[in-house]
Design a protein around this motif. Structure first.
Motif, mmCIF file in Angstrom:
data_model
loop_
_atom_site.group_PDB
_atom_site.id
_atom_site.type_symbol
_atom_site.label_atom_id
_atom_site.label_comp_id
_atom_site.label_asym_id
_atom_site.label_seq_id
_atom_site.Cartn_x
_atom_site.Cartn_y
_atom_site.Cartn_z
ATOM 1 N N LEU A 44 44.003 52.808 31.857
ATOM 2 C CA LEU A 44 44.949 52.332 30.846
ATOM 3 C C LEU A 44 45.982 53.412 30.533
ATOM 4 C CD1 LEU A 44 42.456 50.580 28.379
ATOM 5 C CD2 LEU A 44 43.770 49.555 30.244
ATOM 6 N N PRO A 45 47.262 53.047 30.382
ATOM 7 C CA PRO A 45 48.324 54.020 30.111
ATOM 8 C C PRO A 45 48.360 54.417 28.635
ATOM 9 C CG PRO A 45 49.269 51.827 30.253
ATOM 10 C CD PRO A 45 47.810 51.678 30.559
ATOM 11 N N LEU A 46 47.270 54.964 28.160
ATOM 12 C CA LEU A 46 47.140 55.354 26.758
ATOM 13 C C LEU A 46 46.462 56.720 26.669
ATOM 14 C CD1 LEU A 46 45.817 51.983 25.269
ATOM 15 C CD2 LEU A 46 48.099 52.942 24.876
ATOM 16 N N GLY A 47 46.782 57.445 25.617
ATOM 17 C CA GLY A 47 46.126 58.723 25.391
ATOM 18 C C GLY A 47 44.711 58.547 24.859
ATOM 19 N N ASP A 48 43.952 59.603 24.898
ATOM 20 C CA ASP A 48 42.597 59.572 24.364
ATOM 21 C C ASP A 48 42.624 59.294 22.861
ATOM 22 O OD1 ASP A 48 41.966 60.324 26.906
ATOM 23 O OD2 ASP A 48 41.268 62.351 26.392
ATOM 24 N N SER A 49 41.707 58.438 22.424
ATOM 25 C CA SER A 49 41.520 58.150 20.991
ATOM 26 C C SER A 49 42.804 57.705 20.307
ATOM 27 C CB SER A 49 40.954 59.391 20.265
ATOM 28 O OG SER A 49 39.745 59.806 20.861
ATOM 29 N N SER A 50 43.595 56.887 20.997
ATOM 30 C CA SER A 50 44.907 56.494 20.467
ATOM 31 C C SER A 50 44.947 55.079 19.891
ATOM 32 C CB SER A 50 45.959 56.599 21.577
ATOM 33 O OG SER A 50 45.605 55.784 22.688
ATOM 34 N N ILE A 51 43.863 54.306 20.058
ATOM 35 C CA ILE A 51 43.846 52.909 19.645
ATOM 36 C C ILE A 51 42.686 52.684 18.677
ATOM 37 C CG2 ILE A 51 43.504 50.521 20.468
ATOM 38 C CD1 ILE A 51 46.212 51.663 21.130
ATOM 39 N N ASP A 52 42.924 51.833 17.676
ATOM 40 C CA ASP A 52 41.885 51.555 16.687
ATOM 41 C C ASP A 52 41.019 50.358 17.051
ATOM 42 O OD1 ASP A 52 42.638 53.569 14.623
ATOM 43 O OD2 ASP A 52 44.503 52.431 14.637
ATOM 44 N N ARG A 53 41.618 49.352 17.715
ATOM 45 C CA ARG A 53 40.847 48.157 18.054
ATOM 46 C C ARG A 53 41.275 47.599 19.399
ATOM 47 N NH1 ARG A 53 38.981 44.879 12.716
ATOM 48 N NH2 ARG A 53 39.301 46.513 11.177
ATOM 49 N N ILE A 54 40.302 47.077 20.130
ATOM 50 C CA ILE A 54 40.548 46.412 21.406
ATOM 51 C C ILE A 54 39.953 45.017 21.341
ATOM 52 C CG2 ILE A 54 40.003 46.368 23.875
ATOM 53 C CD1 ILE A 54 39.995 49.383 23.882
ATOM 54 N N LEU A 55 40.737 44.030 21.750
ATOM 55 C CA LEU A 55 40.265 42.655 21.877
ATOM 56 C C LEU A 55 40.263 42.313 23.362
ATOM 57 C CD1 LEU A 55 39.434 39.918 20.692
ATOM 58 C CD2 LEU A 55 41.866 39.382 20.420
ATOM 59 N N MET A 56 39.070 42.122 23.933
ATOM 60 C CA MET A 56 38.910 41.922 25.368
ATOM 61 C C MET A 56 38.561 40.453 25.633
ATOM 62 S SD MET A 56 36.488 44.195 27.930
ATOM 63 C CE MET A 56 37.227 45.735 27.406
ATOM 64 N N VAL A 57 39.495 39.721 26.252
ATOM 65 C CA VAL A 57 39.318 38.289 26.526
ATOM 66 C C VAL A 57 39.685 38.012 27.979
ATOM 67 C CG1 VAL A 57 39.897 35.947 25.797
ATOM 68 C CG2 VAL A 57 40.014 37.814 24.134
ATOM 69 N N HIS A 58 38.862 37.235 28.693
ATOM 70 C CA HIS A 58 39.103 36.942 30.105
ATOM 71 C C HIS A 58 39.363 38.243 30.872
ATOM 72 C CE1 HIS A 58 38.965 32.685 29.552
ATOM 73 N NE2 HIS A 58 39.981 32.668 28.721
ATOM 74 N N SER A 59 38.524 39.212 30.643
ATOM 75 C CA SER A 59 38.704 40.519 31.262
ATOM 76 C C SER A 59 37.401 41.034 31.863
ATOM 77 C CB SER A 59 39.242 41.516 30.222
ATOM 78 O OG SER A 59 39.465 42.773 30.792
ATOM 79 N N LEU A 60 36.371 41.147 31.060
ATOM 80 C CA LEU A 60 35.120 41.743 31.523
ATOM 81 C C LEU A 60 34.469 40.921 32.631
ATOM 82 C CD1 LEU A 60 33.100 44.038 31.112
ATOM 83 C CD2 LEU A 60 31.944 42.624 29.407
#
Length: 231
Positions: free
Chosen positions: A66-82
């Protein structure tokens, strides 16, 4: 389906939200409250512009990079992914990396015991279905702590439009009588970080028996608030 997420995420003010997979129909419900919301769609799946009639916040990504830094996001919603992941372990490790300490992840996957996973004409009829036990082990191995469960789609996957009027009553009835056969499992988990308190010296250890203490590191949004207030 969006209503099933309401008990899990009631309000997310001043937090950074990422929807991973095809989460656009669901992140609309929370994006207005969030500090920032992004729709990350795996490259193999293709991208859909979101939000409509505004600057796009859709990104085509590799779900294991993912194009994100470490510890940069508070919440992830994973749908039709796993359910489509080549390596669920690597996907969860990457989600853990970008989530802030104390951050939360909500995962929607087809239920292994449910009827919806058995019919290809449904949105949940492709990919690998999961059971509660499998999800729990996957999350704990990735250093997440499961905190709540929910179910959705407790009515059969009707093809005939007139029968869709029965969906509401059957959904309510299914929650009371056959939740184990729900079409979709929803799980919320928290990223936990612990650190041990070091022993200063051998002599001190002799003077006083020190037991290891686990100290949670705290959530990203809360930490940012404290920094802004000068704490």
């Amino acid at each position: 389906m969006s209503l099933a997420l309401t008990p899990v995420w009631r309000h997310i003010p001043d937090e950074r939200l990422v929807g991973l997979g095809y989460a656009v129909p669901y992140i609309d419900r929370f994006a207005a409250d969030a500090e920032r919301a992004l729709a990350f769609m795996p490259a193999a799946q293709g991208a859909q512009n979101w939000p409509p009639f505004a600057a796009s916040r859709t990104v085509l990504v590799g779900s294991e990079d993912l194009p994100l830094g470490d510890s940069s996001i508070d919440r992830i919603l994973m749908v039709h992914s796993l359910e489509f992941a080549e390596s669920p372990e690597l996907m969860m490790a990457e989600a853990w990396r970008v989530l802030a300490p104390g951050g939360r992840i909500v995962i929607l996957v087809p239920h292994r015991r449910g009827v919806w996973a058995r019919f290809e004409h449904t949105p949940w009829g492709s990919g690998r279905p999961w059971s509660r036990g499998q999800l729990t082990r996957l999350l704990r191995d990735a250093m997440f702590t499961p905190s709540s469960w929910s179910e959705a789609l407790l009515f059969p996957p009707f093809r005939k439009r007139p029968l869709l009027g029965l969906a509401g009553p059957l959904e309510r009835l299914g929650r009371d009588f056959w939740p184990v056969f729900a079409g979709v499992v929803i799980i919320e988990a928290t990223k936990q970080l612990y650190r041990g308190l070091p022993v200063a010296s051998t002599a001190r250890e002799r003077r006083r028996a020190i037991k290891p203490v686990l100290v949670p590191a705290g959530a990203g949004a809360g930490a940012r608030t404290c920094r802004d207030n000068g704490a």
